[in-house]
Design a protein around this motif. Structure first.
Motif, short mmCIF file in Angstrom:
data_model
loop_
_atom_site.label_atom_id
_atom_site.label_comp_id
_atom_site.label_asym_id
_atom_site.label_seq_id
_atom_site.Cartn_x
_atom_site.Cartn_y
_atom_site.Cartn_z
N GLN A 5 0.84 -1.20 0.00
CA GLN A 5 0.00 0.00 0.00
C GLN A 5 0.88 1.25 0.00
OE1 GLN A 5 -3.00 0.64 -0.56
NE2 GLN A 5 -3.31 2.68 0.27
N GLN A 6 1.98 1.22 0.75
CA GLN A 6 2.89 2.36 0.78
C GLN A 6 3.54 2.59 -0.59
OE1 GLN A 6 5.67 1.96 4.01
NE2 GLN A 6 4.06 1.92 5.56
N ILE A 7 3.83 1.53 -1.32
CA ILE A 7 4.38 1.68 -2.67
C ILE A 7 3.37 2.41 -3.55
CG2 ILE A 7 5.05 0.43 -4.77
CD1 ILE A 7 6.20 -1.75 -2.90
N ARG A 8 2.11 1.99 -3.47
CA ARG A 8 1.05 2.64 -4.27
C ARG A 8 0.94 4.12 -3.92
NH1 ARG A 8 -3.88 4.23 -3.94
NH2 ARG A 8 -4.27 3.47 -1.85
N PHE A 13 2.07 9.86 -5.16
CA PHE A 13 2.68 11.12 -4.74
C PHE A 13 3.67 11.62 -5.80
CE2 PHE A 13 6.26 13.40 -2.94
CZ PHE A 13 5.63 14.47 -2.32
N LEU A 14 4.55 10.74 -6.26
CA LEU A 14 5.53 11.14 -7.27
C LEU A 14 4.85 11.59 -8.55
CD1 LEU A 14 8.17 8.30 -6.74
CD2 LEU A 14 8.42 10.72 -6.12
N ARG A 15 3.85 10.85 -8.99
CA ARG A 15 3.14 11.16 -10.23
C ARG A 15 2.49 12.55 -10.15
NH1 ARG A 15 -0.65 6.86 -10.75
NH2 ARG A 15 1.06 5.59 -11.52
N GLU A 16 1.94 12.89 -9.00
CA GLU A 16 1.19 14.14 -8.85
C GLU A 16 2.05 15.34 -8.46
OE1 GLU A 16 -1.92 13.25 -6.07
OE2 GLU A 16 -2.75 11.67 -7.36
N ASN A 17 3.24 15.09 -7.90
CA ASN A 17 3.99 16.21 -7.31
C ASN A 17 5.40 16.44 -7.83
OD1 ASN A 17 2.11 17.12 -5.05
ND2 ASN A 17 2.25 14.93 -4.67
N PRO A 19 7.85 16.86 -11.06
CA PRO A 19 7.95 16.99 -12.51
C PRO A 19 8.82 15.88 -13.11
CG PRO A 19 8.29 19.11 -11.45
CD PRO A 19 8.26 18.07 -10.36
N GLY A 20 8.36 15.30 -14.20
CA GLY A 20 9.07 14.22 -14.86
C GLY A 20 8.59 12.84 -14.44
N TYR A 21 7.79 12.79 -13.40
CA TYR A 21 7.28 11.50 -12.91
C TYR A 21 5.79 11.31 -13.25
CZ TYR A 21 11.51 10.52 -10.24
OH TYR A 21 12.79 10.24 -9.88
N GLU A 22 5.27 12.10 -14.15
CA GLU A 22 3.84 12.04 -14.47
C GLU A 22 3.40 10.65 -14.96
OE1 GLU A 22 5.38 16.14 -14.70
OE2 GLU A 22 5.97 14.33 -15.78
N ASN A 23 4.29 9.92 -15.60
CA ASN A 23 3.92 8.62 -16.17
C ASN A 23 4.55 7.44 -15.42
OD1 ASN A 23 2.38 9.75 -18.30
ND2 ASN A 23 4.29 10.30 -19.31
N ILE A 24 4.98 7.68 -14.20
CA ILE A 24 5.63 6.62 -13.42
C ILE A 24 4.63 5.51 -13.09
CG2 ILE A 24 5.16 7.68 -11.17
CD1 ILE A 24 7.87 6.68 -10.22
#
Length: 171
Positions: A5-8, A13-17, A19-24
């Motif tokens: 659950q923490q991975i999800r 968090f990375l995807r939303e916050n 830059p550059g991680y939008e498609n992670i």
């Protein structure tokens, strides 16, 4: 389940916050939870965190210039168990830490060597454990070829073989 659950949550968090991680996306994780600390032997010598902090050297060194902080996670939640993370200077691990006290014909390597709880929090990392395994493997081979127990093995001869293999043990 909690770790998955923490991975999800982290991926979101990375995807939303960031830059550059939008498609992670996460494509996998370990199938088991890693255990940081379990049993340790009491050996002919028990190394402690103060020796690691000072960068102690030993005549019977078989792992040289090991280096990692004393990293003890808080057992009650997030963060560290201690206010200040203790740093270390490059330190040695002596052969005596790998020999269980009162037991012949046996050596240990990795996080179960003879050391204190705090020292373990430094030497338990993979790079240091690999160096321990290599050293103990060489010692075991030499003991078998010389028909002696690991405790009877001449540590100077072990160090000479290790040096011959390109393993630096002394400055």
């Amino acid at each position: 389940l909690e770790l998955r659950q923490q991975i999800r949550l982290l991926v979101e968090f990375l995807r939303e916050n960031v830059p550059g991680y939008e498609n992670i996306s996460s494509i996998g994780s370990g199938c088991t939870t890693g255990v940081r600390e379990s049993r340790r032997v009491v050996g002919d010598y028990m190394i402690d965190a103060d020796e690691l902090a000072l960068g102690c050297r030993f005549q019977d060194v078989i792992v040289h210039k090991a280096l990692f902080i004393v990293d003890i996670h808080n057992p009650k939640g997030a963060g560290q168990a201690e206010e200040k993370i203790q740093s270390c200077k490059p330190y040695d691990l002596p052969y005596r830490c790998f020999l269980p006290k009162g037991v012949e014909g046996l050596m240990v390597a990795g996080r179960c060597i003879s050391g204190t709880h705090r020292a373990h929090a430094s030497y338990r990392v993979m790079s240091i454990c690999m160096a321990m395994g290599e050293a103990v493997g060489i010692a075991a081979t030499m003991s078998a070829h010389r028909a002696c127990t690991p405790r009877e093995l001449d540590v100077t001869a072990l160090q000479e073989v290790m040096n011959g293999l390109g393993i630096e043990l002394f400055d």
